[in-house]
Design an enzyme around this catalytic site. Sequence first.
Site, short mmCIF file in Angstrom:
data_model
loop_
_atom_site.label_atom_id
_atom_site.label_comp_id
_atom_site.label_asym_id
_atom_site.label_seq_id
_atom_site.Cartn_x
_atom_site.Cartn_y
_atom_site.Cartn_z
N GLY A 25 0.83 -1.21 0.00
CA GLY A 25 0.00 0.00 0.00
C GLY A 25 0.86 1.25 0.00
N ARG A 38 19.57 10.74 -3.09
CA ARG A 38 20.61 11.76 -2.87
C ARG A 38 21.72 11.28 -1.94
NH1 ARG A 38 17.10 17.39 -3.42
NH2 ARG A 38 16.69 17.04 -5.64
N ARG A 89 0.81 -4.71 -5.92
CA ARG A 89 0.81 -6.00 -5.21
C ARG A 89 1.16 -7.02 -6.29
NH1 ARG A 89 -0.92 -4.34 0.02
NH2 ARG A 89 -2.46 -2.70 -0.15
N GLY A 145 4.26 -7.45 4.27
CA GLY A 145 4.31 -8.32 3.09
C GLY A 145 5.57 -8.05 2.29
N THR A 205 4.04 2.21 5.75
CA THR A 205 2.63 1.76 5.76
C THR A 205 1.86 2.65 6.72
OG1 THR A 205 1.12 0.01 6.50
CG2 THR A 205 3.33 -0.07 7.40
N ASP A 226 -0.44 1.76 8.47
CA ASP A 226 -1.02 0.95 9.56
C ASP A 226 -0.23 1.01 10.88
OD1 ASP A 226 -2.75 0.22 7.56
OD2 ASP A 226 -1.78 -1.71 7.17
N ASP A 254 2.21 -0.84 12.04
CA ASP A 254 2.12 -2.16 12.66
C ASP A 254 3.41 -2.97 12.54
OD1 ASP A 254 2.10 -2.53 9.95
OD2 ASP A 254 0.36 -3.84 9.89
N ARG A 304 -6.03 -2.07 8.61
CA ARG A 304 -6.03 -3.54 8.54
C ARG A 304 -6.18 -4.15 9.94
NH1 ARG A 304 -2.47 -6.22 3.88
NH2 ARG A 304 -0.70 -5.63 5.15
N GLY A 322 -12.04 13.22 20.27
CA GLY A 322 -12.97 13.03 21.39
C GLY A 322 -14.07 12.04 21.06
P1 ATP Z 1 0.69 -2.67 3.50
O1 ATP Z 1 0.92 -3.04 4.93
O2 ATP Z 1 0.62 -1.21 3.30
O3 ATP Z 1 -0.43 -3.40 2.84
P2 ATP Z 1 2.57 -4.62 2.55
O4 ATP Z 1 4.00 -4.51 2.18
O5 ATP Z 1 2.26 -5.47 3.73
O6 ATP Z 1 2.03 -3.14 2.70
P3 ATP Z 1 1.47 -6.61 0.75
O7 ATP Z 1 0.56 -6.48 -0.41
O8 ATP Z 1 1.10 -7.52 1.85
O9 ATP Z 1 1.72 -5.12 1.28
O10 ATP Z 1 2.91 -7.07 0.22
C1 ATP Z 1 3.55 -6.39 -0.85
C2 ATP Z 1 4.16 -7.36 -1.81
O11 ATP Z 1 5.17 -8.13 -1.15
C3 ATP Z 1 3.21 -8.41 -2.38
O12 ATP Z 1 2.43 -7.91 -3.43
C4 ATP Z 1 4.19 -9.47 -2.87
O13 ATP Z 1 4.75 -9.10 -4.12
C5 ATP Z 1 5.29 -9.39 -1.79
N1 ATP Z 1 5.11 -10.48 -0.83
C6 ATP Z 1 4.23 -10.55 0.19
N2 ATP Z 1 4.32 -11.74 0.83
C7 ATP Z 1 5.29 -12.44 0.18
C8 ATP Z 1 5.86 -13.73 0.33
N3 ATP Z 1 5.45 -14.57 1.28
N4 ATP Z 1 6.84 -14.10 -0.52
C9 ATP Z 1 7.26 -13.26 -1.49
N5 ATP Z 1 6.76 -12.04 -1.69
C10 ATP Z 1 5.79 -11.64 -0.89
#
Ligand code: ATP
Length: 328
Positions: free
Chosen positions: A14, A28, A75, A107, A130, A132, A134, A176, A190
């Site tokens: 995201g 830079r 993604r 991810g 992100t 989130d 998190d 999320r 508030g």
């Molecule tokens: P956000 O928290 O904002 O959603 P994120 O990085 O967690 O960001 P994801 O869509 O979960 O977003 O992951 C981004 C990309 O990372 C995925 O589209 C995929 O290409 C890659 N990815 C996620 N999990 C795996 C995995 N287990 N192995 C390889 N690549 C992965």
Amino acid sequence: MRKISKIAVLTSGGDAPGMNPCIRAVVRTAIYNKLEVVGIRQGYQGLIDNNMYEMNTRSVSNILNLGGTILKTARCLPFRTDEGMETAYNNLKAQGIDGIVVIGGDGTFTGALRFSQRFPDIAVMGVPGTIDNDLYGSTYTLGFDTATNTVIEAIDKIRDTADAHDRLFFIEVMGRDSGAIALRAGISCGAEAILLPERATAIDDLIESLKAGQFNKKSSSIVIVAEGDKSGGVYDLAERVRGQVKFYDIKVTILGHLQRGGSPSAFDRILGSRLGFAAVNALIAGKSQMMVGLEANHIKLTTLEEALTQHQFKLEDDLMQMSEILSI
Ligand code: ATP
């Protein structure tokens, strides 16, 4: 020690306000240190499609104030496969790239860790980007502050109309599985109640507190519902409350993707700059498979492994209690 002469940078998952200041800092800092730098478009998809371009100091002019990401994000399912990773590796090697900065969420880091375990000759450095908030290893992630401020601005406006009409609004916010935005926005606006994924929602308690608010002559009420809340979604929740709370006209608002956009706040511009600067310096120092974060206002390196395994959602009980007391 590994020697880095050419790095790549990508944004993945995201989008989050603050990614552009971070890209600027990466580019830079790299050029200042005599490294070549390549931008990869559309996250891991660009690695697989060989969608890359050489960047220079002017490639990142006037982007500090922009939301989104100039590198685009995506993604990418193929990166989860062995073949996809191999294609990405071959493309990086063909360009002579020996280090990569990945800006994204959990991810993105999972993909980065798997990739670098398989191809350890390419160093990887993660930057937590992100809304989130998190990720373990950084008190704040890029975009969280801006998104929270965007939510606050929107809820302040909803409060005006809620107050004028004696209404109860259920407002769903992003995050999320994390209630970080909901909790901060709830305190700041508030909110009469804040429903979080980290805490089971007791509908009876919610109804009692809304009744108490009405008894205390509140002319409007705001209930913030984090999108990961497990009580069945904001519409369902509003319906269940409607049956028992007759004194308010009940409305539902889902803030949605406006929470991702907008010019990054000062906090996110500075955080993005610091983390991008630190990520390149960490690569130059020979580090890999790590994430740069900010803790107690200091840059901290955490292994990607730790960032992912320690990744957990904790309920900030003290803040919740304070919010409940202050919104009586
Ligand atoms: P956000 O928290 O904002 O959603 P994120 O990085 O967690 O960001 P994801 O869509 O979960 O977003 O992951 C981004 C990309 O990372 C995925 O589209 C995929 O290409 C890659 N990815 C996620 N999990 C795996 C995995 N287990 N192995 C390889 N690549 C992965």
